[in-house]
Design a protein around this motif. Structure first.
Motif, short mmCIF file in Angstrom:
data_model
loop_
_atom_site.label_atom_id
_atom_site.label_comp_id
_atom_site.label_asym_id
_atom_site.label_seq_id
_atom_site.Cartn_x
_atom_site.Cartn_y
_atom_site.Cartn_z
N ALA A 193 0.76 -1.25 0.06
CA ALA A 193 -0.14 0.02 -0.02
C ALA A 193 0.92 1.36 -0.10
O ALA A 193 0.56 2.14 -0.55
N THR A 194 2.01 1.33 0.79
CA THR A 194 2.84 2.63 0.88
C THR A 194 3.44 2.59 -0.60
O THR A 194 3.48 3.76 -1.04
N ILE A 195 3.96 1.55 -1.15
CA ILE A 195 4.64 1.82 -2.43
C ILE A 195 3.54 2.01 -3.48
O ILE A 195 3.85 3.10 -4.21
N SER A 196 2.29 1.60 -3.44
CA SER A 196 1.29 1.97 -4.47
C SER A 196 0.96 3.49 -4.22
O SER A 196 0.90 4.02 -5.36
N ARG A 197 0.88 3.93 -3.13
CA ARG A 197 0.59 5.42 -2.87
C ARG A 197 1.57 6.15 -3.43
O ARG A 197 1.39 7.22 -4.31
N GLN A 198 2.97 5.87 -3.16
CA GLN A 198 3.82 6.70 -3.80
C GLN A 198 4.11 6.61 -5.08
O GLN A 198 4.51 7.73 -5.71
N LEU A 199 3.95 5.48 -5.90
CA LEU A 199 4.16 5.40 -7.16
C LEU A 199 3.06 6.23 -7.65
O LEU A 199 3.05 6.79 -8.83
N HIS A 200 1.80 6.06 -7.28
CA HIS A 200 0.82 7.02 -7.92
C HIS A 200 0.98 8.39 -7.63
O HIS A 200 0.85 9.14 -8.87
N ALA A 201 1.71 8.66 -6.69
CA ALA A 201 1.99 10.20 -6.75
C ALA A 201 3.18 10.57 -7.68
O ALA A 201 3.20 11.56 -8.42
N LEU A 202 4.28 9.50 -7.78
CA LEU A 202 5.24 9.90 -8.96
C LEU A 202 4.62 9.90 -10.18
O LEU A 202 4.91 10.69 -11.20
N GLU A 203 3.54 9.15 -10.56
CA GLU A 203 3.01 8.82 -11.96
C GLU A 203 2.29 10.04 -11.98
O GLU A 203 2.41 10.58 -13.16
N ARG A 204 1.52 10.68 -11.14
CA ARG A 204 0.62 11.77 -11.13
C ARG A 204 1.60 13.16 -11.72
O ARG A 204 1.03 14.12 -12.38
N LEU A 205 2.79 12.97 -11.25
CA LEU A 205 3.72 13.95 -11.46
C LEU A 205 4.48 13.86 -12.73
O LEU A 205 5.36 14.77 -13.18
N GLY A 206 4.20 12.85 -13.58
CA GLY A 206 4.89 12.68 -14.81
C GLY A 206 6.39 11.92 -14.64
O GLY A 206 7.15 11.92 -15.64
N LEU A 207 6.80 11.48 -13.50
CA LEU A 207 8.21 11.13 -13.08
C LEU A 207 8.25 9.63 -13.35
O LEU A 207 9.51 9.21 -13.65
N VAL A 208 7.30 9.04 -13.44
CA VAL A 208 7.29 7.22 -13.72
C VAL A 208 6.08 6.94 -14.47
O VAL A 208 5.22 7.60 -14.53
N ALA A 209 6.23 5.75 -15.15
CA ALA A 209 5.16 5.33 -15.87
C ALA A 209 5.14 3.74 -15.69
O ALA A 209 6.03 3.07 -15.22
N ARG A 210 3.91 3.28 -15.77
CA ARG A 210 3.74 1.77 -15.76
C ARG A 210 3.65 1.20 -17.36
O ARG A 210 3.22 1.84 -17.92
N GLU A 211 4.45 -0.06 -17.39
CA GLU A 211 4.12 -0.57 -18.75
C GLU A 211 4.12 -2.14 -18.44
O GLU A 211 4.50 -2.63 -17.31
N PRO A 212 3.70 -2.72 -19.43
CA PRO A 212 3.58 -4.30 -19.38
C PRO A 212 4.88 -4.99 -19.03
O PRO A 212 5.80 -4.53 -19.75
N ASP A 213 4.91 -5.98 -18.31
CA ASP A 213 6.10 -6.78 -18.00
C ASP A 213 6.35 -7.60 -19.37
O ASP A 213 5.39 -8.68 -19.55
N PRO A 214 7.34 -7.56 -20.23
CA PRO A 214 7.40 -8.57 -21.32
C PRO A 214 7.67 -9.99 -21.02
O PRO A 214 7.29 -10.94 -21.59
N ALA A 215 8.16 -10.30 -19.65
CA ALA A 215 8.27 -11.37 -19.17
C ALA A 215 7.20 -12.22 -18.63
O ALA A 215 7.05 -13.27 -18.67
N ASP A 216 6.20 -11.51 -18.43
CA ASP A 216 4.97 -12.00 -17.60
C ASP A 216 3.76 -10.75 -18.14
O ASP A 216 3.87 -9.86 -17.42
N GLY A 217 2.81 -11.40 -18.85
CA GLY A 217 1.88 -10.37 -19.37
C GLY A 217 0.98 -10.00 -18.47
O GLY A 217 0.07 -8.98 -18.60
N ARG A 218 0.93 -10.73 -17.30
CA ARG A 218 -0.14 -10.29 -16.09
C ARG A 218 0.63 -9.21 -15.31
O ARG A 218 -0.16 -8.51 -14.39
N ALA A 219 1.67 -9.04 -15.36
CA ALA A 219 2.57 -7.96 -14.39
C ALA A 219 2.53 -6.92 -15.09
O ALA A 219 2.75 -6.53 -16.31
#
Length: 176
Positions: A67-93
């Motif tokens: 939950a802590t990581i998720s909250r902080q990643l969402h904040a970084l994402e909102r600021l445009g500093l990080v992005a999420r992308e599919p894991d090529p090794a595991d389509g579910r991740a």
């Protein structure tokens, strides 16, 4: 049993160093982005140094909950500093990566911080700087062996200590 003044002096100096490192972390996070929490700055460091990672791996590395990581990643994402992308090794991740904008902002702050370190230690002999680095490395390595919280995975990647805070509910940092 008497007080060992050598260890008392060490404790006092480490406390001052850590207090300054936490304050510095706040300043640096604001230099990256005015709305960046100092606790999330450690996540940015990890992604910049180690590359794309799963959120669960980041949580394990820092020794915090999902939950802590998720909250902080969402904040970084909102600021445009990080992005999420599919894991090529595991389509579910999903992998989290630092964006080009995040990298540019982070690198600018890291370069300025390194220049400040160089100015502060300009009067030191290079051998003294090397000895300090060696001793800090030894201290950190021994803490890793003892399983100190937040030290998992530290042997991989850069061994530099940047003084940034780590993700965590209370925003406490360690030297990195």
């Amino acid at each position: 049993m008497g007080v060992d003044h050598v260890f008392l002096a060490l404790e006092r100096e480490l406390a001052v160093f850590l207090r300054r490192a936490r304050a510095s972390s706040g300043e640096m996070s604001r230099e990256v982005h005015p709305d960046l929490e100092s606790a999330a700055y450690g996540l940015l460091i990890r992604l910049a140094d180690a590359g794309s990672q799963r959120a669960t791996d980041l949580a394990g590395f820092f020794g915090v909950g999902k939950a802590t990581i998720s909250r902080q990643l969402h904040a970084l994402e909102r600021l445009g500093l990080v992005a999420r992308e599919p894991d090529p090794a595991d389509g579910r991740a999903v992998l989290v990566r630092i964006t080009d904008e995040g990298r540019a902002r982070f690198d600018r702050v890291r370069t300025a911080r390194r220049a400040r370190y160089a100015r502060r230690l300009a009067s030191w002999d290079r051998a003294e700087v090397a000895e300090l680095a060696r001793l800090l490395h030894r201290l950190n390595a021994e803490q890793e062996q003892e399983g100190e919280p937040g030290e998992q995975g530290e042997q991989e990647g850069e061994r530099e200590r940047e003084g940034e805070g780590l993700p965590g509910e209370d925003g406490r940092g360690r030297c990195r």
